[in-house]
Every structure is written in structure tokens, then in C-alpha cells.
Design an enzyme around this catalytic site. Structure first.
Site: not given
Length: 851
Positions: A263, A194
Site C-alpha cells: 500500500e 495490517e
């Protein structure tokens, strides 16, 4: 490999032998030949020459114990998983520079072998920064203090250590021949995590670092593709992926890359002092169906089993010890129903059309202002449709290929043959399990008696350092402990005391503090999950002459992410005393003495071999409401084989161990009554963690998971360190067990048998809708507490009869279910007889007890 092929017709299987389209942007597997190759094209991952539609499930090995791993992996497979995904936790594997640890909960190889033996693929997210609500984002604290090191930017010391650890893990996996290119089961690896959302904050060093990370990963020669989640500029051939509650609109940064979702959050984490987040299964299923309908080919639940942040591994700060996450498998390793089963049925429904989805052509059909169809057709005549209603308020009836379909608001219907509805995301057919925590008092477990050890208030032993002013808590302790004592003395002129209301003012960067004046506790203060720093005012009774002030600064997990997160500090920043004839005593620049940790920690009173340490003082009755006290008690194993939780509602805040195993931080901090809870949860509309919360006005975490494998057959030692004070006599072990089962099914719910359905069937594949109930092994349905066939309403444990109720409801259900481990009740006319409410859509609601 998890079962996709069982759903294919013979004709569809034969089509798999047809020549494949040219592979674009593929990473070619190396050593083991074509049968073990993993590549990709614009549509999907390609394993051994075949495009694959993949369901992946996150299970973090250190958040459970090895004895739980086989069952967790089996539950994922039974739930329709093709893959198990995990992070690699650097600070768990290299707690000190160059000293590696891969034992017990951190035995990565053992975990990977269990996944392989189950016939599942594995996705290895090496990072090695992982965030994950794990302390310090998974990066070792010692690295922050390595000279010249700055995390996650174009910094040579950090990159050197990151490359070294990544290579260490890759080489370990290669040695075991785990990569698919070696004939193993690891099909993807991830570097970084991320980072794209952070690049702007890191400035000029960000992009070179991200590109270096990708290049470093590719140079590892794993023979499988690499991914970078939320990395919008991931260079070819690295695949950029999506993390969010919804990823149907996500597009990879190149037309040669497939659409992956690393995710999908089926719930959310929790912090001490807040209510419990809950994401409805209808919305999770909606997000998954939309993703695959819009061309996605790999979706991973983060997390499928959350587990427990044992010891001091929580991040945040203020993340709870429980990492349950409202996941399909709960913290204790049990199926969360209906979520687990609803998603299992979703996976089966999607897999029915896998070949058509991956090899067919797609088209879009508008069915209304907020209604649409994503349609896939292949050369064999296969046709799959996803009918969506994204209206968050109104149910709709739509026409598709000359047939009418009922689409509830915010739902997707899956038609594996473009005719029959195999699944609708809003129509939950699975039963609901209601769990209870059944207590077993410690006193009833042949307790040998209690022993205690009292901590000194302030400096114990030798002083660690002396400074004028304040030191940073984390820089001083290096996270070797949660605790740091700040102690100073000051003189007060007796003439200034008369008539004053004296107040101690403390400011802290976080996370918590307890204040002792002249050897008496005067108060405590804490930050919270949204704001670690705090200020507090405490009334104090000063005395003429010398006064001693001791402040215990405490951390509750380290920052786990964000720009430059490693620089987030903790500890006291200001101390003043007011109320003396308009005079303020500022102690901030005083001489302060510091002591790292607790005396009980120094003597390792929590270790299993310290049970007979002479410092333990036997007690016939343990003291209550006593701060800074260690408690030790011998306990027996709770009966049965149900998972076990330690009920700490009677205690304040502290740490707990069983037989030397760190259960973790406990803190039954009460959430505000007004903390965003609602009386009902509407799955419709975009989900956020502020929606559908539960447990307002209740302890954030009352029970703390104690794995059964930590118990000995006899002679178990429970050790508690209590900071604030509580009643240890009310501590109990509780068994997590199924108390009741519920179901709420309407006659228009999809009823296709997903196990035996074939698109070539001549009929529409529908039977009457059914309610299926089952108790755990060894239990049976002992009573039926509620049943209504008609138009009942409500939720489990609060069902109500409606205006239509069939009088045979109870007799039909009791005949089928009473004293049975499981039962099936059809909503057909044959079962209930005459239709007493023509024109009313019939629903069967049941609540039954298991015993």
C-alpha cells in the site's frame, strides 16, 4: 502480461536465458508446470522462472460498476501497471450467514476475467478483514452476534467462519483456474490485513491467531505465495509487506524474502466535515523511486482508482461517499493529470533498467550530506543509478561518474544507463487537466413533477421494543438501517415553567441525532471523523402537562478497524432537561419506546417498482426546508457521455437512489475555513494527510457519482430522503468534463523518449524539452488563455509572467495548438527565435481551453 519486455535490448533479453540463482524460501507452484510457476527469492517474485519488477494498482470492484471495469483496467495498463490488486469484501458477498452474493458490483469472477483478458496479473487480498474505510472493515455484522465470537483473535468461532469464507473464495478462484499454478493470472494472495500493528492490544491471543491465519492460508494450496501486510512476524514462507507513504527503509523479516510494498497511498480518504487531502504527484513519484532504488521489487498503489462508496458501504465512521482518494484515476474513472501521466513516465523509466535492477549487483555512493546514489550493475555492462536528494529545502548539483547533475530538493533522478536522466520525480512534464462540473437542471429534463412522502416524527407502526433506559443503536438495528427512533413522554408541572430557559441536554456515542419535541424539530447534532461521540444543548419550549420527546439516532458508516472495533457502539447515552427552578429532569432511566428504521424504508419507497406506490403524494412544487421527507421525481438522461454527478449542495443530509440503485449518503457538510488549507502546496518534505489540503470553507462533498449505466433511455426515477431539510428544486445532474489544460515545462526537464530509448545509443538521447497538450476526444483547443516563454511562475489558472517573457510566446503556441485536438511545442531556439534573456533558465507555461 504488462509491457516490460519492450524496453529490453536484445542482449538483455538473451541474458534472461542464463541459469538463475538458487531460490531461497520459495513457495513452489503446483499443478500447471514450470511455465506457470510463481516463486520468490530474496530479490523479487519469480514468474515462469524469471524475476519480475512489478507495478501494481488497487481497483476495488464494488466501488465502481461492471460497465466501468474494462476502462479502469485499461487505464491502469496504459499507466504502466503489471498487476491489478483488490480486496475481497466479505460482508458484500455474505450479507446473511450462508447466503452468498456475487452479482452486479460484487461479481468478483467477472472482474477477475476482465483483468486477465487485459493481460495483467492479479493480487487477491482475501483478508477477509480488510479495513479499507469500508463499513465494519468488510466483516459481516451478523458475525458479531454469532454466539461466542470475538473478531481477530484466537477465537474458535471467528476462525471457523474466517476459514470457511477464505476457502469459499479460494475454491471459486480455483474453479475458474485463476491461480498462476493453474495457468491463470493470480500471482499473490493475502490473508489478514495490517494485524501486526494491533497485536499488542489483543494480548495473549494475538500471536497464535496470526500464526493460525498464516497456516490456514498456506493449507489452501493455491500454488502461489501468500503475503501478510504489516505483519512483522509473518512465518516462512509467508512474505511480510509494507504499507505506508514511504517504504524505502522497510526490510522483510527474513533475508530470503523480497521487499514488497502493498500500500503506497497516493492520497488519502476524506470524512464529512473536513477539507480535501491532496498528495502531490512529485512526492508520490519520489516515494516510488526511492523504494525501487533501495531494492524493492513490487509496489502497489492503494488506491489507483478509489471509486465510490455506494449505498451504505462507507466505514469510518463519517467517511464520505466519494472514495476518490486523490488517486491517479479519479472517482469518475477519468485520468487525474498530471498524477497519472507523471507516474506512467516513472514506471517506464524504472522498467528501462529492470534486468539490471533484478540481476545486477548494488552499491551505495554518497554524493553529499543528504545526497546519494544507489547504483546497479550487471555482467552485460548494464548500469542503472538512482540519484537522490533527500534535503527537503535545497536544490543541489552533484557529481556522479564525472558528470554534473541538477537535483531539486526532495527528488530522485533515474539514470537507466548511469549517464542520461530519463526521469526526475520533481520535474513534471505532463499536462494538468482542470475539470468542471457542468450542470443540467432537473427542470430542463422534461420532469413529470414531484411526489413526496412525509415521515412521522417518532414511532410509526408497531413499537419494536420498550426499555427503561437506552439501548445501543447498532446492537438494536444490526446495521439494517442508519436510523433508530428513541421516544419517551414526561410530565411537567406548569408552576415550574414560568420564567425558565429550558435546555435539552443530549449525550451520544454517535454518530448523529435529530430531536423532536411535541412533534416539532428542535435541533440536530453530529460527531465527526475524529470523535464520534458528542454532547449537545438545545433550547426547548416545554408545555404544562405531557410532553413527547422523539430522538432520531443516526449512523454514518460503521467502524472499519482498530483493536476490538466490533464493540464500538452508537446511540443515545444521556438525556436531561434543565432550567426549571434549579431542577433537572433526568430522562435517562425513563421508559423509552424504540422503532427501527423509517416508514419509507419499510415500504421500500426507494425501489424502482415503487414509483406508483399510493403513499407518494403528487406535488406541483416540492416543499422546501422540510425535514424527514421523501422526494421522487422523474428525470431524463443527461446529454453526452461524460460521467455524471448529482449536485446536492442545496440539500441537508440524507440518502439518494436512481432507479432503485443506491447512490449513497449525501451530506454537503461545510469544512472549517481554518481546516489546515494553505494557499500553495510544497511537495518537498515528508507527506502526511494534514499537508496540502484543499477546499476549506466548502462542502466536503457536493457531487455524488451516478454511473451512466444506471440510467434508462427514458423514465428514470430519482428518489431522495432528506433528514434536515433543503431545496430539492436546486438539485442538478452535472457532467464531469475537461474545461482546460495547462503545462509548465522548463528546458532542463528530462526529454528522453522513453518509448524508443536504448542504453546502447551512441548519443545522449536528449532532444529539446517539449510541452504536449491534448484535449479529450471530440474536443479541440479553442483558446489560449495564458502563455509565456521565459521565467513565468504560478500554477494552472494562476500563471504569471516573470521578468523574462518572449514576445513571440502567444503566436508560437496559437500557431501550433489553436483548433487542434492536441499539439506539441518545443522549447528549442528554432521555435522561439532569439534568446532575449541569456543566462535565464527558460520555462514555457500554457493554459488553454478545450471545447
Amino acid at each position: 502480461m504488462a509491457g516490460a519486455s519492450s524496453y529490453f535490448s536484445l542482449r538483455r533479453l538473451l541474458l534472461l536465458l542464463l541459469p538463475l540463482v538458487p531460490l531461497l524460501g520459495a513457495t513452489t507452484a503446483a499443478a500447471a508446470g514450470a511455465n506457470s510457476s510463481v516463486t520468490y527469492d530474496h530479490r523479487s517474485l519469480i514468474i515462469s522462472g524469471r524475476r519480475r519488477l512489478l507495478i501494481s494498482t488497487s481497483i476495488h470492484y464494488p466501488r465502481s460498476v461492471p460497465e466501468m471495469w474494462p476502462k479502469l483496467v485499461a487505464e491502469a495498463k496504459d499507466g504502466g501497471a503489471d498487476c491489478v490488486e483488490t480486496y475481497v469484501f466479505w460482508n458484500g458477498h455474505e450479507p446473511a450467514q450462508g447466503q452468498y452474493y456475487f452479482e452486479e458490483r460484487f461479481d468478483l469472477v467477472r472482474f477477475a476475467k476482465i483483468v486477465k483478458d487485459a493481460g495483467l496479473y492479479m493480487i487477491l487480498r482475501i483478508g477477509p478483514f480488510v479495513a479499507a474505510e469500508w463499513t465494519f472493515g468488510g466483516v459481516p455484522v451478523w458475525l458479531h452476534y454469532a454466539p461466542g465470537t470475538v473478531f481477530r483473535t484466537n477465537n474458535e468461532p471467528f476462525k471457523s467462519h474466517m476459514k470457511r469464507f477464505t476457502t469459499y473464495i479460494v475454491d471459486m478462484m480455483k474453479k475458474e483456474q485463476f491461480f498462476a499454478s493453474q495457468g491463470g493470472h493470480i500471482i499473490l494472495a493475502q490473508v489478514e490485513n495490517e494485524y501486526g500493528d494491533m497485536e499488542q492490544a489483543y494480548g495473549a491471543g494475538a500471536k497464535p491467531y496470526a500464526m493460525w491465519a498464516a497456516s490456514m492460508a498456506l493449507a489452501q494450496n493455491t500454488g502461489v505465495p501468500w503475503i501478510m501486510c504489516q505483519q512483522y512476524d509473518a512465518p516462512d514462507p509467508v512474505i511480510n509487506t509494507c504499507n505506508s507513504f514511504y517504504c524505502d527503509q522497510f526490510k522483510p523479516n527474513s533475508p530470503t524474502k523480497p521487499k514488497f510494498w502493498t500500500e503506497n497511498w497516493p492520497g488519502w480518504f476524506q470524512t464529512f466535515g473536513e477539507s480535501n487531502p491532496h498528495r502531490p504527484p512529485e512526492d508520490v513519484a519520489f516515494s516510488v523511486a526511492r523504494f525501487f532504488g533501495k531494492g524493492g521489487s513490487l509496489q502497489n498503489y492503494y488506491v489507483y482508482h478509489g471509486g465510490t462508496n455506494f449505498g451504505r458501504t462507507t466505514g469510518g465512521p463519517f467517511i464520505t461517499t466519494s472514495y476518490d482518494y486523490d488517486a491517479p484515476i479519479d472517482e469518475y474513472g477519468l485520468r487525474r493529470l498530471p498524477k497519472w501521466a507523471h507516474l506512467r513516465d516513472l514506471h517506464k523509466s524504472i522498467k528501462l533498467g529492470e534486468h539490471t535492477l533484478l540481476y545486477g549487483n548494488s552499491s551505495f555512493v554518497s554524493l553529499g550530506p543528504q545526497q546519494e546514489a544507489d547504483v546497479y550493475t550487471d555482467q552485460s555492462g548494464g548500469c542503472v543509478a538512482f540519484l537522490s536528494n533527500v534535503d527537503s529545502e535545497k536544490d543541489k548539483v552533484v557529481t556522479f561518474q564525472s558528470r554534473s547533475y541538477d537535483l531539486p530538493a526532495w527528488s530522485v533522478s533515474i539514470l537507466p544507463d548511469c549517464k542520461n536522466v530519463a526521469f526526475n520525480t520533481a520535474k513534471v512534464r505532463s499536462q494538468t487537466l482542470m475539470m468542471d462540473m457542468v450542470p443540467a437542471n432537473l427542470e430542463s429534463s422534461k420532469v413529470d413533477g414531484w411526489s413526496i412522502f412525509r415521515e412521522k416524527y417518532g414511532i410509526w407502526g408497531n413499537i419494536d421494543l420498550v426499555r427503561n433506559g437506552f439501548v445501543d443503536h447498532i446492537n438494536t438495528t444490526k446495521d439494517s438501517t442508519d436510523y433508530l427512533w428513541y421516544t419517551t413522554s414526561f410530565d411537567v408541572d406548569g408552576s415550574h415553567l414560568a420564567g425558565g430557559n429550558h435546555v435539552l441536554h443530549i449525550e451520544s456515542k454517535g454518530h448523529a441525532v435529530q430531536a423532536f419535541l411535541n412533534n416539532e424539530l428542535i435541533g440536530s447534532a453530529y460527531g465527526n471523523g475524529s470523535k464520534s461521540n458528542f454532547s449537545v444543548e438545545m433550547p426547548v419550549n416545554l408545555r404544562a402537562g405531557k410532553n413527547k420527546l422523539s430522538l432520531l439516532s443516526m449512523t454514518v458508516g460503521l467502524q472499519n478497524g482498530g483493536p476490538m472495533y466490533e464493540w464500538a457502539g452508537a446511540g443515545i447515552t444521556s438525556v436531561k432537561i434543565s432550567g426549571m427552578e434549579n431542577r433537572i429532569i433526568d430522562l435517562s432511566s425513563n421508559k423509552w419506546e424504540y422503532k427501527i428504521g423509517l416508514e419509507g424504508e419499510y415500504y421500500s419507497l426507494f425501489k424502482a417498482d415503487k414509483g406508483k406506490d399510493i403513499r407518494w403524494m403528487p406535488q406541483s412544487e416540492p416543499p422546501k426546508n422540510q425535514p424527514m421527507t421523501w422526494y421522487k421525481v422523474n428525470v431524463d438522461v443527461p446529454q453526452g457521455d461524460d460521467p455524471v454527478g448529482l449536485d446536492m449542495q442545496s440539500m441537508g443530509k440524507g440518502l439518494a437512489w436512481l432507479n432503485g440503485n443506491a447512490i449513497g449518503r449525501y451530506w454537503p457538510r461545510i469544512s472549517p475555513v481554518s481546516d489546515r488549507c494553505t494557499s500553495s502546496c510544497d511537495y518537498r518534505g515528508t507527506f502526511s494527510p494534514n499537508k496540502c489540503r484543499r477546499g476549506c470553507g466548502q462542502p466536503t462533498q457536493r457531487w455524488y457519482h451516478v454511473p451512466r449505466s444506471w440510467f434508462h433511455p427514458s423514465g428514470n426515477t430519482l428518489v431522495i430522503f432528506e433528514e434536515k431539510g433543503g431545496d430539492p428544486t436546486k438539485i442538478t445532474f452535472s457532467r464531469r468534463t475537461v474545461a482546460s489544460v495547462c503545462s509548465f515545462v522548463s528546458e532542463h526537464y528530462p526529454s528522453i523518449d522513453l518509448e524508443s530509448w536504448d542504453r546502447n545509443t551512441q548519443n545522449d538521447g536528449r532532444d529539446a524539452a517539449k510541452v504536449q497538450l491534448s484535449c479529450p476526444k471530440g474536443k479541440s483547443i479553442s483558446s489560449v488563455k495564458f502563455v509565456s516563454f521565459g521565467n513565468p511562475s504560478g500554477t494552472c489558472r494562476s500563471y504569471q509572467q516573470g521578468s523574462c517573457h518572449h514576445p513571440n510566446s502567444i503566436s508560437v503556441v496559437e500557431k501550433a495548438c489553436l483548433n487542434m485536438n492536441g499539439c506539441t511545442v518545443s522549447l528549442s531556439d528554432e521555435g522561439f527565435g532569439e534568446d532575449l534573456c541569456p543566462g535565464v533558465t527558460k520555462t514555457l507555461a500554457i493554459e488553454a481551453d478545450c471545447s
